[in-house]
Enzyme design. Structure first.
Site, PDB file in Angstrom:
ATOM      1  N   SER A 187      37.138  35.433  41.905  1.00 43.55           N
ATOM      2  CA  SER A 187      37.425  36.717  42.554  1.00 43.55           C
ATOM      3  C   SER A 187      36.171  37.590  42.622  1.00 43.55           C
ATOM      4  CB  SER A 187      38.506  37.433  41.731  1.00 43.55           C
ATOM      5  OG  SER A 187      38.809  38.697  42.256  1.00 43.55           O
ATOM      6  N   ASP A 197      37.686  30.477  35.355  1.00 43.93           N
ATOM      7  CA  ASP A 197      38.523  31.675  35.474  1.00 43.93           C
ATOM      8  C   ASP A 197      39.871  31.371  34.848  1.00 43.93           C
ATOM      9  OD1 ASP A 197      39.759  34.133  36.416  1.00 43.93           O
ATOM     10  OD2 ASP A 197      38.189  34.221  37.921  1.00 43.93           O
ATOM     11  N   CYS A 212      30.800  36.980  34.901  1.00 44.24           N
ATOM     12  CA  CYS A 212      31.430  38.049  35.691  1.00 44.24           C
ATOM     13  C   CYS A 212      32.836  38.382  35.193  1.00 44.24           C
ATOM     14  CB  CYS A 212      31.538  37.641  37.163  1.00 44.24           C
ATOM     15  SG  CYS A 212      29.970  37.671  38.036  1.00 44.24           S
ATOM     16  N   SER A 258      28.179  47.453  33.643  1.00 43.55           N
ATOM     17  CA  SER A 258      28.691  48.434  34.614  1.00 43.55           C
ATOM     18  C   SER A 258      27.878  49.701  34.414  1.00 43.55           C
ATOM     19  CB  SER A 258      30.164  48.731  34.316  1.00 43.55           C
ATOM     20  OG  SER A 258      30.569  49.930  34.953  1.00 43.55           O
ATOM     21  N   TYR A 311      36.372  50.676  28.101  1.00 44.80           N
ATOM     22  CA  TYR A 311      35.600  49.949  29.115  1.00 44.80           C
ATOM     23  C   TYR A 311      34.100  50.210  28.933  1.00 44.80           C
ATOM     24  CZ  TYR A 311      34.322  48.184  33.777  1.00 44.80           C
ATOM     25  OH  TYR A 311      33.754  47.482  34.821  1.00 44.80           O
ATOM     26  N   LYS A 322      31.074  47.536  27.916  1.00 44.74           N
ATOM     27  CA  LYS A 322      29.928  47.281  28.806  1.00 44.74           C
ATOM     28  C   LYS A 322      28.609  47.714  28.157  1.00 44.74           C
ATOM     29  CE  LYS A 322      32.237  45.453  32.215  1.00 44.74           C
ATOM     30  NZ  LYS A 322      32.041  44.050  32.574  1.00 44.74           N
ATOM     31  N   PHE A 327      31.838  48.515  43.667  1.00 44.25           N
ATOM     32  CA  PHE A 327      31.883  47.394  44.613  1.00 44.25           C
ATOM     33  C   PHE A 327      33.311  47.136  45.069  1.00 44.25           C
ATOM     34  CE2 PHE A 327      27.713  45.328  44.902  1.00 44.25           C
ATOM     35  CZ  PHE A 327      27.003  46.171  44.058  1.00 44.25           C
TER      36      PHE A 327
HETATM   37  N1  LIG Z   1      34.038  46.082  41.216  1.00 46.15           N
HETATM   38  C1  LIG Z   1      33.265  46.989  40.679  1.00 46.15           C
HETATM   39  O1  LIG Z   1      33.053  48.053  41.265  1.00 46.15           O
HETATM   40  C2  LIG Z   1      32.618  46.771  39.364  1.00 46.15           C
HETATM   41  C3  LIG Z   1      32.840  45.660  38.588  1.00 46.15           C
HETATM   42  N2  LIG Z   1      32.178  45.521  37.393  1.00 46.15           N
HETATM   43  C4  LIG Z   1      32.340  44.330  36.564  1.00 46.15           C
HETATM   44  O2  LIG Z   1      32.068  43.181  37.351  1.00 46.15           O
HETATM   45  C5  LIG Z   1      32.811  42.066  36.869  1.00 46.15           C
HETATM   46  C6  LIG Z   1      33.554  41.435  38.030  1.00 46.15           C
HETATM   47  O3  LIG Z   1      34.498  42.374  38.496  1.00 46.15           O
HETATM   48  P1  LIG Z   1      35.218  42.292  39.911  1.00 46.15           P
HETATM   49  O4  LIG Z   1      34.727  41.129  40.651  1.00 46.15           O
HETATM   50  O5  LIG Z   1      35.140  43.626  40.487  1.00 46.15           O
HETATM   51  O6  LIG Z   1      36.710  42.080  39.403  1.00 46.15           O
HETATM   52  P2  LIG Z   1      37.840  41.049  39.796  1.00 46.15           P
HETATM   53  O7  LIG Z   1      39.053  41.545  39.098  1.00 46.15           O
HETATM   54  O8  LIG Z   1      37.867  40.827  41.263  1.00 46.15           O
HETATM   55  O9  LIG Z   1      37.324  39.694  39.105  1.00 46.15           O
HETATM   56  C7  LIG Z   1      37.316  39.521  37.732  1.00 46.15           C
HETATM   57  C8  LIG Z   1      37.694  38.085  37.425  1.00 46.15           C
HETATM   58  O10 LIG Z   1      37.625  37.915  36.003  1.00 46.15           O
HETATM   59  C9  LIG Z   1      38.710  37.083  35.634  1.00 46.15           C
HETATM   60  N3  LIG Z   1      39.032  37.272  34.220  1.00 46.15           N
HETATM   61  C10 LIG Z   1      39.597  38.340  33.615  1.00 46.15           C
HETATM   62  N4  LIG Z   1      39.792  38.100  32.316  1.00 46.15           N
HETATM   63  C11 LIG Z   1      39.327  36.845  32.073  1.00 46.15           C
HETATM   64  C12 LIG Z   1      39.267  36.015  30.918  1.00 46.15           C
HETATM   65  N5  LIG Z   1      39.720  36.433  29.724  1.00 46.15           N
HETATM   66  N6  LIG Z   1      38.730  34.780  31.043  1.00 46.15           N
HETATM   67  C13 LIG Z   1      38.285  34.338  32.243  1.00 46.15           C
HETATM   68  N7  LIG Z   1      38.317  35.066  33.369  1.00 46.15           N
HETATM   69  C14 LIG Z   1      38.847  36.309  33.286  1.00 46.15           C
HETATM   70  C15 LIG Z   1      39.853  37.516  36.546  1.00 46.15           C
HETATM   71  O11 LIG Z   1      40.867  36.536  36.608  1.00 46.15           O
HETATM   72  C16 LIG Z   1      39.126  37.727  37.866  1.00 46.15           C
HETATM   73  O12 LIG Z   1      39.131  36.552  38.648  1.00 46.15           O
HETATM   74  C17 LIG Z   1      33.717  42.610  35.762  1.00 46.15           C
HETATM   75  O13 LIG Z   1      33.114  42.320  34.518  1.00 46.15           O
HETATM   76  C18 LIG Z   1      33.734  44.110  36.020  1.00 46.15           C
HETATM   77  O14 LIG Z   1      33.956  44.832  34.836  1.00 46.15           O
HETATM   78  C19 LIG Z   1      31.294  46.444  36.950  1.00 46.15           C
HETATM   79  C20 LIG Z   1      31.053  47.565  37.669  1.00 46.15           C
HETATM   80  C21 LIG Z   1      31.700  47.827  38.925  1.00 46.15           C
HETATM   81  C1  LIG Z   2      40.334  51.259  35.507  1.00 46.88           C
HETATM   82  C2  LIG Z   2      40.165  52.049  36.790  1.00 46.88           C
HETATM   83  C3  LIG Z   2      40.507  53.498  36.533  1.00 46.88           C
HETATM   84  C4  LIG Z   2      41.982  53.760  36.385  1.00 46.88           C
HETATM   85  C5  LIG Z   2      42.812  53.168  37.471  1.00 46.88           C
HETATM   86  O1  LIG Z   2      43.845  53.698  37.804  1.00 46.88           O
HETATM   87  C6  LIG Z   2      42.333  51.986  38.074  1.00 46.88           C
HETATM   88  C7  LIG Z   2      41.128  51.429  37.787  1.00 46.88           C
HETATM   89  C8  LIG Z   2      40.781  50.196  38.463  1.00 46.88           C
HETATM   90  C9  LIG Z   2      39.402  50.242  39.039  1.00 46.88           C
HETATM   91  C10 LIG Z   2      38.403  50.635  37.963  1.00 46.88           C
HETATM   92  C11 LIG Z   2      38.740  52.000  37.359  1.00 46.88           C
HETATM   93  C12 LIG Z   2      37.674  52.424  36.375  1.00 46.88           C
HETATM   94  O2  LIG Z   2      37.886  52.823  35.259  1.00 46.88           O
HETATM   95  C13 LIG Z   2      36.245  52.352  36.833  1.00 46.88           C
HETATM   96  C14 LIG Z   2      35.991  51.006  37.383  1.00 46.88           C
HETATM   97  C15 LIG Z   2      36.083  50.030  36.238  1.00 46.88           C
HETATM   98  C16 LIG Z   2      36.988  50.693  38.499  1.00 46.88           C
HETATM   99  C17 LIG Z   2      36.450  49.446  39.145  1.00 46.88           C
HETATM  100  C18 LIG Z   2      34.959  49.635  39.080  1.00 46.88           C
HETATM  101  C19 LIG Z   2      34.685  50.802  38.130  1.00 46.88           C
HETATM  102  O3  LIG Z   2      34.467  51.953  38.888  1.00 46.88           O
HETATM  103  C20 LIG Z   2      33.459  50.537  37.290  1.00 46.88           C
HETATM  104  O4  LIG Z   2      33.301  49.560  36.608  1.00 46.88           O
HETATM  105  C21 LIG Z   2      32.438  51.464  37.343  1.00 46.88           C
HETATM  106  O5  LIG Z   2      31.477  51.313  36.722  1.00 46.88           O
END
Ligand SMILES: NC(=O)C1=CN([C@@H]2O[C@H](COP(=O)(O)OP(=O)(O)OC[C@H]3O[C@@H](n4cnc5c(N)ncnc54)[C@H](O)[C@@H]3O)[C@@H](O)[C@H]2O)C=CC1
Ligand SMILES: C[C@]12CCC(=O)C=C1CC[C@@H]1[C@@H]2C(=O)C[C@@]2(C)[C@H]1CC[C@]2(O)C(=O)C=O
Length: 255
Positions: free
Chosen positions: A14, A35, A85, A149, A162, A166, A195
């Site tokens: 994802s 995943d 990721c 993050s 969170y 991070k 993102f």
């Molecule tokens: N989307 C955003 O704006 C931001 C995302 N991030 C970080 O980037 C990374 C990727 O996030 P996204 O692609 O946005 O999220 P996403 O939710 O699209 O992808 C995360 C993936 O991690 C997998 N996952 C969750 N728990 C797991 C576990 N215990 N073992 C194996 N896989 C697991 C999920 O099944 C999912 O496929 C995360 O670490 C998130 O915290 C950081 C800053 C901003």
């Molecule tokens: C966890 C958050 C905030 C609460 C909510 O209702 C839904 C969410 C899902 C998207 C998250 C929200 C958050 O806390 C900030 C992040 C984690 C957001 C996705 C990217 C996010 O902005 C981040 O990691 C920023 O650094």
């Protein structure tokens, strides 16, 4: 340089992980997607067809990660790059005065368990395998990329768990890079801003729009492929090591 390279991407079914998988494949690499069993990892691997395998993995499990590394060897014979990721986003204030309720400790522990301990678990178990590679002309054996993050630096209200998870990833980047330096394994962390991924899409569209407006330039959510391009640059640039790179359009998150 990417031809034949073998990568393992956690959270690869994802969002940012999936874009990274696609970029590595586009460059001629081979990839193992790790995943959760409940993720669309199997379908993703089927869609991407060649040079890719899916292994169901919970990053917090030693058994699952060891199994994924064994599959990597059985299928592709080596491991060059790990991209962490996998992650979860949780939100809760330290104390809810309306409900007279403290932050649920289990939820705090789970966030740390997946985002911080899960990342460390994958690093510690994969380092030995990467260390078995013959060094290149520069002495390099492989690269590990982690995902933190901007919340590690400017955590918002409700992000204690969170942000702590991070910040832990940011904090361990330099010591682990130092631990692995003699083996020629680099460790670099990316701290993304906002993102457009399924994680972000949990938020209602008006909330996403107002978040977008806080990004100075470009005033939009990042495309997952822009994250994947930075992963590619990190792999290509041997001087990047022990550092966390913000990828955020100069965003500083508001309280
Ligand atoms: N989307 C955003 O704006 C931001 C995302 N991030 C970080 O980037 C990374 C990727 O996030 P996204 O692609 O946005 O999220 P996403 O939710 O699209 O992808 C995360 C993936 O991690 C997998 N996952 C969750 N728990 C797991 C576990 N215990 N073992 C194996 N896989 C697991 C999920 O099944 C999912 O496929 C995360 O670490 C998130 O915290 C950081 C800053 C901003
Ligand atoms: C966890 C958050 C905030 C609460 C909510 O209702 C839904 C969410 C899902 C998207 C998250 C929200 C958050 O806390 C900030 C992040 C984690 C957001 C996705 C990217 C996010 O902005 C981040 O990691 C920023 O650094």
């Amino acid at each position: 340089m990417f031809k034949g390279l073998v990568g393992l991407v956690t959270g690869g079914a994802s969002g940012l992980g999936r874009a990274t998988v696609e970029q590595l494949l586009k460059q001629g690499g081979r990839v193992v997607i790790c995943d959760l069993p409940s993720s669309p990892g199997q379908e993703t691997a089927k869609q991407l067809k060649e040079n890719v395998a899916f292994v169901p993995v919970d990053v917090t499990s030693e058994k699952d990660v060891k199994n994924a590394l064994q599959t990597t060897i059985d299928k592709f014979g080596r491991l060059d790059v790990v991209v962490n990721c996998a992650g979860i986003a949780t939100a809760s204030r330290v104390y809810n005065f309306k409900k007279d309720q403290p932050f649920d400790l289990k939820s705090f522990q789970k966030t740390i368990e997946v985002n911080l301990i899960g990342t460390f678990n994958v690093i510690r178990l994969s380092a030995g395998l990467i260390g078995k590679n013959a060094p290149d002309a520069d002495g390099q054996r492989g690269v590990i990329v982690n995902t933190a993050s901007v919340a590690a630096f400017d955590g918002q209200i409700g992000q204690a768990a969170y942000s702590a998870s991070k910040a832990g990833v940011v904090g361990m980047t330099l010591p682990i890079a130092r631990d692995l330096a003699k083996q020629g394994i680099r460790v670099v962390t990316i701290a993304p801003g906002l993102f457009r991924t399924p994680m972000m899409e949990q938020l209602p569209e008006p909330a996403i729009k107002s978040l977008e407006a806080t990004v100075p330039f470009p005033p939009r959510l990042g495309h997952p492929q822009e994250f994947a391009l930075l992963v590619q640059s990190i792999i290509q640039n041997p001087m990047l090591n022990g550092e966390t790179i913000r990828l955020d359009g100069s965003l500083r998150m508001q309280p």
